[in-house]
Motif scaffolding. Structure first.
Motif, short mmCIF file in Angstrom:
data_model
loop_
_atom_site.label_atom_id
_atom_site.label_comp_id
_atom_site.label_asym_id
_atom_site.label_seq_id
_atom_site.Cartn_x
_atom_site.Cartn_y
_atom_site.Cartn_z
N GLY A 57 30.76 1.84 34.50
CA GLY A 57 31.38 1.01 35.54
C GLY A 57 30.48 1.00 36.77
N ALA A 58 31.04 1.33 37.92
CA ALA A 58 30.27 1.34 39.16
C ALA A 58 29.58 2.69 39.39
CB ALA A 58 31.19 1.04 40.34
N GLU A 59 29.88 3.67 38.54
CA GLU A 59 29.29 5.00 38.72
C GLU A 59 27.97 5.09 37.97
OE1 GLU A 59 30.69 9.67 38.52
OE2 GLU A 59 32.02 8.11 37.75
N ARG A 60 26.97 5.62 38.65
CA ARG A 60 25.63 5.73 38.09
C ARG A 60 25.10 7.14 38.32
NH1 ARG A 60 21.02 1.64 38.13
NH2 ARG A 60 19.16 2.93 38.23
N ARG A 61 24.47 7.71 37.29
CA ARG A 61 23.87 9.04 37.41
C ARG A 61 22.40 8.95 37.03
NH1 ARG A 61 28.22 13.11 36.57
NH2 ARG A 61 29.84 12.18 37.86
N ALA A 62 21.59 9.71 37.75
CA ALA A 62 20.17 9.87 37.43
C ALA A 62 19.97 11.37 37.22
CB ALA A 62 19.30 9.35 38.56
N ILE A 63 19.87 11.76 35.96
CA ILE A 63 19.83 13.17 35.59
C ILE A 63 18.42 13.56 35.14
CG2 ILE A 63 20.81 14.92 34.03
CD1 ILE A 63 23.19 12.86 33.65
N PRO A 64 17.85 14.59 35.73
CA PRO A 64 16.52 15.03 35.27
C PRO A 64 16.60 15.46 33.80
CG PRO A 64 17.08 16.06 37.37
CD PRO A 64 18.32 15.38 36.86
N PHE A 65 15.65 14.99 32.98
CA PHE A 65 15.64 15.34 31.56
C PHE A 65 15.65 16.85 31.36
CE2 PHE A 65 13.97 10.99 30.91
CZ PHE A 65 14.85 10.57 29.93
N ARG A 66 14.97 17.59 32.24
CA ARG A 66 14.89 19.05 32.07
C ARG A 66 16.24 19.74 32.23
NH1 ARG A 66 15.14 20.90 37.11
NH2 ARG A 66 14.19 19.75 38.80
N GLU A 67 17.23 19.06 32.84
CA GLU A 67 18.56 19.64 33.01
C GLU A 67 19.50 19.32 31.85
OE1 GLU A 67 20.46 18.76 36.72
OE2 GLU A 67 18.74 19.43 37.90
N ILE A 68 19.10 18.40 30.98
CA ILE A 68 19.97 17.99 29.88
C ILE A 68 19.89 18.98 28.72
CG2 ILE A 68 20.43 16.20 28.15
CD1 ILE A 68 19.29 14.16 30.22
N THR A 69 21.05 19.45 28.28
CA THR A 69 21.12 20.35 27.13
C THR A 69 21.27 19.54 25.85
OG1 THR A 69 22.21 22.00 28.52
CG2 THR A 69 22.34 22.34 26.14
N TYR A 70 22.26 18.63 25.83
CA TYR A 70 22.42 17.78 24.65
C TYR A 70 23.28 16.56 24.95
CZ TYR A 70 27.09 19.91 23.91
OH TYR A 70 28.38 20.35 24.05
N PHE A 71 23.20 15.60 24.02
CA PHE A 71 24.03 14.40 24.04
C PHE A 71 24.96 14.47 22.84
CE2 PHE A 71 20.10 13.06 26.09
CZ PHE A 71 20.55 12.28 27.15
N GLU A 72 26.19 14.05 23.03
CA GLU A 72 27.18 14.00 21.96
C GLU A 72 27.70 12.57 21.88
OE1 GLU A 72 31.40 16.28 21.01
OE2 GLU A 72 30.34 16.66 22.89
N VAL A 73 27.78 12.00 20.68
CA VAL A 73 28.21 10.61 20.54
C VAL A 73 29.45 10.54 19.65
CG1 VAL A 73 27.52 8.30 19.83
CG2 VAL A 73 25.81 9.86 20.73
N ALA A 74 30.47 9.84 20.12
CA ALA A 74 31.68 9.61 19.34
C ALA A 74 32.18 8.20 19.63
CB ALA A 74 32.76 10.63 19.69
N LYS A 75 32.17 7.34 18.62
CA LYS A 75 32.64 5.96 18.76
C LYS A 75 32.01 5.23 19.94
CE LYS A 75 36.97 6.92 16.47
NZ LYS A 75 38.42 6.97 16.57
N ARG A 76 30.69 5.27 20.00
CA ARG A 76 29.89 4.61 21.04
C ARG A 76 30.07 5.18 22.45
NH1 ARG A 76 26.82 0.14 20.25
NH2 ARG A 76 27.21 -0.50 22.37
N ILE A 77 30.80 6.27 22.58
CA ILE A 77 30.89 6.94 23.88
C ILE A 77 29.97 8.15 23.82
CG2 ILE A 77 32.35 8.17 25.52
CD1 ILE A 77 34.70 6.48 24.42
N VAL A 78 28.97 8.13 24.68
CA VAL A 78 28.00 9.21 24.74
C VAL A 78 28.40 10.14 25.88
CG1 VAL A 78 25.59 9.81 25.18
CG2 VAL A 78 26.13 7.73 23.92
N THR A 79 28.42 11.43 25.61
CA THR A 79 28.65 12.42 26.64
C THR A 79 27.37 13.23 26.79
OG1 THR A 79 31.00 12.53 26.12
CG2 THR A 79 30.10 14.34 27.43
N VAL A 80 26.81 13.21 27.99
CA VAL A 80 25.60 14.00 28.25
C VAL A 80 26.05 15.31 28.90
CG1 VAL A 80 25.16 12.75 30.43
CG2 VAL A 80 23.33 14.06 29.37
N HIS A 81 25.58 16.41 28.32
CA HIS A 81 25.89 17.74 28.83
C HIS A 81 24.64 18.23 29.55
CE1 HIS A 81 29.59 18.28 26.35
NE2 HIS A 81 29.00 17.32 25.66
#
Length: 75
Positions: free
Chosen positions: A11-35
């Motif tokens: 929506g109107a919310e935007r995040r810019a996350i450094p790759f080095r801080e990302i542990t993993y991505f989880e995908v369920a029914k086209r919804i991606v959750t970045v941890h």
């Protein structure tokens, strides 16, 4: 050198996350959750589109629904 960022939107919310801080991505029914170090954030994407946006060799597909940062794998 500038920090490599993964940019995602919901929506109107935007995040810019450094790759080095990302542990993993989880995908369920086209919804991606970045941890990542700052918490979690969910947005819409397909696994294929997500993989194209990641640095080559930086993430490994551990399962059909998970992309894990190679730098965070201990064993």
């Amino acid at each position: 050198q500038p920090q490599a960022l993964f940019v995602c939107e919901r929506g109107a919310e935007r995040r810019a996350i450094p790759f080095r801080e990302i542990t993993y991505f989880e995908v369920a029914k086209r919804i991606v959750t970045v941890h990542y170090a700052g918490g979690v954030f969910s947005f819409y994407s397909s696994m294929g589109d997500l993989e194209k946006r990641l640095p080559p060799g930086a993430f490994v597909r551990a399962h059909r629904a998970f992309l894990v940062s190679v730098s965070k794998i201990r064993r």
